[in-house]
Design an enzyme around this catalytic site. Structure first.
Site, PDB file in Angstrom:
ATOM      1  N   LEU A   7       8.450  -6.682  17.990  1.00  0.00           N
ATOM      2  CA  LEU A   7       7.468  -7.743  18.249  1.00  0.00           C
ATOM      3  C   LEU A   7       7.840  -9.040  17.552  1.00  0.00           C
ATOM      4  O   LEU A   7       7.516 -10.126  18.031  1.00  0.00           O
ATOM      5  CB  LEU A   7       6.079  -7.280  17.800  1.00  0.00           C
ATOM      6  CG  LEU A   7       5.566  -6.022  18.525  1.00  0.00           C
ATOM      7  CD1 LEU A   7       4.270  -5.529  17.899  1.00  0.00           C
ATOM      8  CD2 LEU A   7       5.368  -6.308  20.014  1.00  0.00           C
TER       9      LEU A   7
ATOM     10  N   LYS B 123       6.934   0.217  19.218  1.00  0.00           N
ATOM     11  CA  LYS B 123       6.610   1.366  18.364  1.00  0.00           C
ATOM     12  C   LYS B 123       6.440   0.820  16.946  1.00  0.00           C
ATOM     13  O   LYS B 123       5.733  -0.154  16.765  1.00  0.00           O
ATOM     14  CB  LYS B 123       7.705   2.423  18.467  1.00  0.00           C
ATOM     15  CG  LYS B 123       7.753   3.090  19.850  1.00  0.00           C
ATOM     16  CD  LYS B 123       8.910   4.057  19.933  1.00  0.00           C
ATOM     17  CE  LYS B 123       9.061   4.640  21.317  1.00  0.00           C
ATOM     18  NZ  LYS B 123      10.361   5.293  21.504  1.00  0.00           N
ATOM     19  N   GLY B 124       7.093   1.418  15.971  1.00  0.00           N
ATOM     20  CA  GLY B 124       6.980   0.906  14.610  1.00  0.00           C
ATOM     21  C   GLY B 124       8.291   1.089  13.889  1.00  0.00           C
ATOM     22  O   GLY B 124       9.113   1.932  14.263  1.00  0.00           O
TER      23      GLY B 124
ATOM     24  N   ARG C  74      10.103  -2.041  21.647  1.00  0.00           N
ATOM     25  CA  ARG C  74      10.192  -3.504  21.589  1.00  0.00           C
ATOM     26  C   ARG C  74       9.910  -3.978  20.164  1.00  0.00           C
ATOM     27  O   ARG C  74       8.973  -3.511  19.519  1.00  0.00           O
ATOM     28  CB  ARG C  74       9.180  -4.094  22.562  1.00  0.00           C
ATOM     29  CG  ARG C  74       9.109  -5.589  22.546  1.00  0.00           C
ATOM     30  CD  ARG C  74       8.131  -6.088  23.594  1.00  0.00           C
ATOM     31  NE  ARG C  74       8.741  -6.118  24.915  1.00  0.00           N
ATOM     32  CZ  ARG C  74       8.047  -6.133  26.056  1.00  0.00           C
ATOM     33  NH1 ARG C  74       6.737  -6.095  26.035  1.00  0.00           N
ATOM     34  NH2 ARG C  74       8.666  -6.173  27.213  1.00  0.00           N
TER      35      ARG C  74
ATOM     36  N   GLY D 119       8.257   0.377  10.157  1.00  0.00           N
ATOM     37  CA  GLY D 119       7.971   0.287   8.724  1.00  0.00           C
ATOM     38  C   GLY D 119       8.332   1.534   7.945  1.00  0.00           C
ATOM     39  O   GLY D 119       8.668   1.471   6.766  1.00  0.00           O
ATOM     40  N   GLU D 120       8.247   2.686   8.597  1.00  0.00           N
ATOM     41  CA  GLU D 120       8.602   3.929   7.920  1.00  0.00           C
ATOM     42  C   GLU D 120       9.993   4.393   8.320  1.00  0.00           C
ATOM     43  O   GLU D 120      10.717   4.983   7.516  1.00  0.00           O
ATOM     44  CB  GLU D 120       7.546   4.988   8.222  1.00  0.00           C
ATOM     45  CG  GLU D 120       6.192   4.546   7.714  1.00  0.00           C
ATOM     46  CD  GLU D 120       5.108   5.589   7.841  1.00  0.00           C
ATOM     47  OE1 GLU D 120       4.206   5.585   6.993  1.00  0.00           O
ATOM     48  OE2 GLU D 120       5.137   6.392   8.784  1.00  0.00           O
TER      49      GLU D 120
ATOM     50  N   GLY E 223       0.825  -1.209   0.000  1.00  0.00           N
ATOM     51  CA  GLY E 223       0.000   0.000   0.000  1.00  0.00           C
ATOM     52  C   GLY E 223       0.854   1.253   0.000  1.00  0.00           C
ATOM     53  O   GLY E 223       0.652   2.151  -0.806  1.00  0.00           O
TER      54      GLY E 223
HETATM   55 MO1  MOS Z   1       1.438   5.188   5.474  1.00  0.00          MO
HETATM   56  S1  MOS Z   1       1.979   6.643   4.100  1.00  0.00           S
HETATM   57  O1  MOS Z   1       0.533   6.133   6.572  1.00  0.00           O
HETATM   58  O2  MOS Z   1       0.558   4.023   4.710  1.00  0.00           O
END
Ligand code: MOS
Length: 725
Positions: free
Chosen positions: A617, A688-689, A615, A691-692, A242
């Site tokens: 996951l 947290k994350g 952490r 991916g970005e 996406g």
């Molecule tokens: Mo991300 S640009 O919020 O899918």
């Protein structure tokens, strides 16, 4: 459950399942082709028809008339629905331009008709027979020209910021940099194009689609169709990428719904790849001016970042200055963003909106000022670290280990071997190393889930969370397994269905932390229900090895569930911890490039990312996110650019032949290291994350490596060979 105090010890901390390298539970479905993506839904009893979209061939104006006679007479055609037939519709909350309906053309390839036929080929052939009479209008398509007309956006949402006296401090600084950088329009180019199937049953419609955010889509589809939200059943269980392009309702779902209604049949609509760049959204181009002033010691005394971008009327900024407010210390600072009106297709979120293009500029600027100040760029970043929000010093970061990432990365990557620009040559290759900081905020959205415990001892999680290839299925299974003391294969996960509780969805790298927190909350409720049913004391109850235990009593979960099973459902809501503490993720990207001395062609040789993001996951799925993001950053550095035809107003290279993205073979070696962290402010998951984060800074690290290899400083992306030679 409301999360408003820092997380204390909880069952997730056992980390017997969470945090483990569990292979994707949906992996076999995907590798064997049994995972059903939107366009593939198939029911032998369903007489599917195929819809082919027609896009506007002008960028701005109105449609006088559409002649569909020839198309309707074409073999196999069941219906032709035009934008004039459906008339102007109310726009979805999250859409800037109209998706379909009315006579106004707001951008090139805006959907203006859908042709429905028995076969895809018949629909496509008939679509070419639709004749449109346009009344064209003059549009604005050139950001460079429109820059001076750009305006200050809504002060409440995107205020300029100022701390201290920037101009004075910059004017008096011993070392200064004042440079302008540009980033181009970029296209998400996800593997799976936008696609939908719509099937009506009376006034109810079921839509299989490819959506990151089920509930947003459902609401906006209801608005656009003018029907009640309750009459829409939306499903998106598997998604082929996406990158933000599927955050908001797109035309394929609207066309499928109108086409299916007109044809009286379920209809499949996929956006052809060449329509994706102009029909859907893109990351807007930016022009960024950065000024930094330091003392002779390399300490930042003044830092200023201004950014210009454009969008459709009523559209939004590319928030490229965001990270500059938070990343480095410095007592005198300013940021400002201006928005120009452009009649290009709608700009919107693409992976790490704001920070991704912002760091493309800022992290070259840091490389430049470090060199001017005579400080190593790793050292420079360490020297200018801050542990508090530099605009609001009373707000500490919940956790911030940028320094650790830089130090460990420099050590592992062999940073000490980096020489002077242009000093290392291997055959025809000039070789260089580059570094950049990675930064992306941690966002919190409410997320709900339901967990059913069956008499078979299997726990089934239901939430409308999506898995865009990130691994949501797996980390959600791990969360429920940890909370209930079950092995992962005793947990079933059902996602992407609007009949399930509303989740945070996939976006902004918030999906992993938020959706698992929702599952955590539902599991807390289920644990209470189990304990209550058994008459167990909730304070000492333990869920382990498929058993629930309290004192000296122990009962199998399957037995505890009883023949009717038990259900826990809850919504994770967030208090103000994100107000009192700045929550962000950090990293350091290291890149080695070779630049061909004759052609100026850049090749990536090695990449390393070190991430500090709470952490982790699941180290397998997290690593996949980061290496994919690093690859995307290489695209941003070297090849990705939507070429704008500034006369006709469209993106010329609207397919994967002209819009080039890197493949695995372009990057021979990638490594990812995660720092040991658990952030009690972020959620009960303490995650947290990533991916970005994995994308943020990468392109600048490539740019800085090119500079180190060649001594050529490029400030305009992408860094194609013509800019280097
Ligand atoms: Mo991300 S640009 O919020 O899918």
């Amino acid at each position: 459950m409301k999360f408003d105090t820092p997380a204390t010890t909880n069952p997730i901390d056992r980390m017997t399942v969470v945090g483990q390298p569990v292979a994707r539970i949906d992996g076999q479905l995907k590798t064997t082709g049994r995972a059903m993506y939107a366009y593939e839904w198939h029911d032998a009893n369903f007489p599917y028809a195929y819809g082919y979209p027609v896009g506007s061939s002008i960028a701005k104006g109105r449609i006088r008339s559409i002649d569909t006679d020839a198309a309707k007479r074409s073999p196999g055609v069941l219906a032709v629905v035009t934008t004039l037939d459906v008339g102007k519709r109310e726009k979805g909350k999250f859409n800037t331009a109209n998706l379909f309906g009315g006579d106004e053309v707001q951008h090139y390839h805006q959907a203006i008709a859908v042709v429905v036929a028995e076969t895809f080929e018949q629909a496509r052939a008939a679509a070419s027979l639709v004749k449109v009479d346009y009344e064209g209008a003059t549009g604005s398509f050139d950001l460079t020209k429109a820059k001076d007309t750009a305006v200050k956006p809504d002060e409440k949402q995107q205020p300029d910021t100022a701390v201290g006296d920037f101009e004075k401090a910059f004017g008096g600084a011993a070392v200064t940099l004042d440079q302008t950088y540009t980033t181009p329009d970029q296209s998400h180019s996800m593997m799976e194009p936008h696609a939908s199937i719509a099937a009506w049953d009376g006034d109810k419609v079921t839509v299989w689609t490819s959506s990151q955010m089920i509930d947003w889509w459902r609401s906006d589809l209801a608005t656009t169709l003018g029907i009640d939200k309750d009459n829409i059943h939306l499903m998106s269980p598997f998604i082929g990428g996406g990158f933000g392009g599927k955050l908001f309702l797109r035309a394929d779902a609207v066309l499928a719904a109108f086409g299916a209604k007109a044809a009286g049949r379920p209809v499949k609509v996929a956006l052809p790849r060449p329509l994706m760049a102009n029909n859907t959204t893109h990351r807007p181009a930016t022009i960024q001016r950065i000024r930094i002033g330091t003392g002779r010691d390399g300490k930042i005394q003044a830092i200023g970042h201004e950014s210009w971008s454009g969008d459709q009327p009523g559209g939004q900024l590319e928030t490229a200055v965001n990270q500059t407010r938070l990343l480095y210390a410095g007592e005198n600072r300013m940021t400002a963003m201006r928005l120009a009106t452009l009649d290009l297709p709608e700009g919107n979120a693409m992976r790490a909106p704001g920070e991704a293009p912002g760091l493309m500029a800022l992290e070259i600027a840091i490389d430049e000022i470090a060199e001017k100040a005579g400080v190593d760029p790793v050292e420079f970043r360490i020297l200018n670290d801050t542990q508090v929000d530099p605009e609001k010093p009373e707000r500490p970061f919940s956790q911030r280990n940028l320094v650790g990432c830089l130090k460990l990365g420099a050590d592992k990557f062999g940073w000490s071997q980096r020489g002077k620009p242009g000093s290392r040559r291997e055959g025809n290759w000039l070789v260089g190393l580059g570094v950049a900081a990675a930064f992306r905020n941690n966002l919190l959205l409410p997320s709900a889930a339901r967990v059913r415990l069956g008499a078979d001892g299997i726990a089934t999680v239901e939430t409308d969370m999506t898995d865009i290839g990130t691994g949501s299925y797996t980390i959600i299974a791990q969360t429920a397994a940890e909370m209930l003391g079950l092995p992962v294969d005793r947990v079933a996960v059902q996602l992407g269905d609007s009949r399930f509780p509303v989740s945070a969805g996939s976006g902004g790298q918030f999906g992993a932390n938020c959706s698992t927190s929702g599952v955590y909350a539902a599991c807390v409720k289920l644990r209470e229900a189990v304990a209550q049913k058994l008459g167990f004391n909730t304070d000492d109850v333990v869920f382990e090895n498929g058993q629930v235990r309290s004192g000296n009593r122990s009962v199998a979960l399957s037995e505890a569930a009883g023949p009717d099973g038990l259900v826990g459902e809850d919504n994770m809501e967030w208090g103000d911890l994100a107000e009192t503490h700045q929550q962000s993720t950090f990293g350091a990207h290291f890149v080695e490039v070779g630049v061909d001395v004759a052609t100026g062609e850049t090749r990536i040789r090695r990449m390393l990312a070190v991430c500090a993001a709470g952490r982790i996951l699941n180290p397998i799925t997290a690593r996949s996110q980061v290496i994919g993001a690093m690859t995307m950053g290489v695209g941003g550095a070297l090849s990705e650019e939507l070429a704008v035809d500034t006369r006709q107003g469209f993106f010329v290279n609207h397919d994967l032949a002209g819009y080039e993205v890197p493949v695995h073979a372009d990057i021979p070696h990638q490594e990812v290291i995660f720092m040991e962290e658990a952030d009690p402010m972020s959620s009960p998951m303490k995650a947290k994350g990533v991916g970005e984060l994995g994308l943020c800074g990468v392109s600048a690290a490539v740019a800085n490596a090119i500079y180190n290899a060649t001594g050529v400083r490029v400030r305009h992306y992408p860094m194609t060979l013509d800019k280097i030679i």
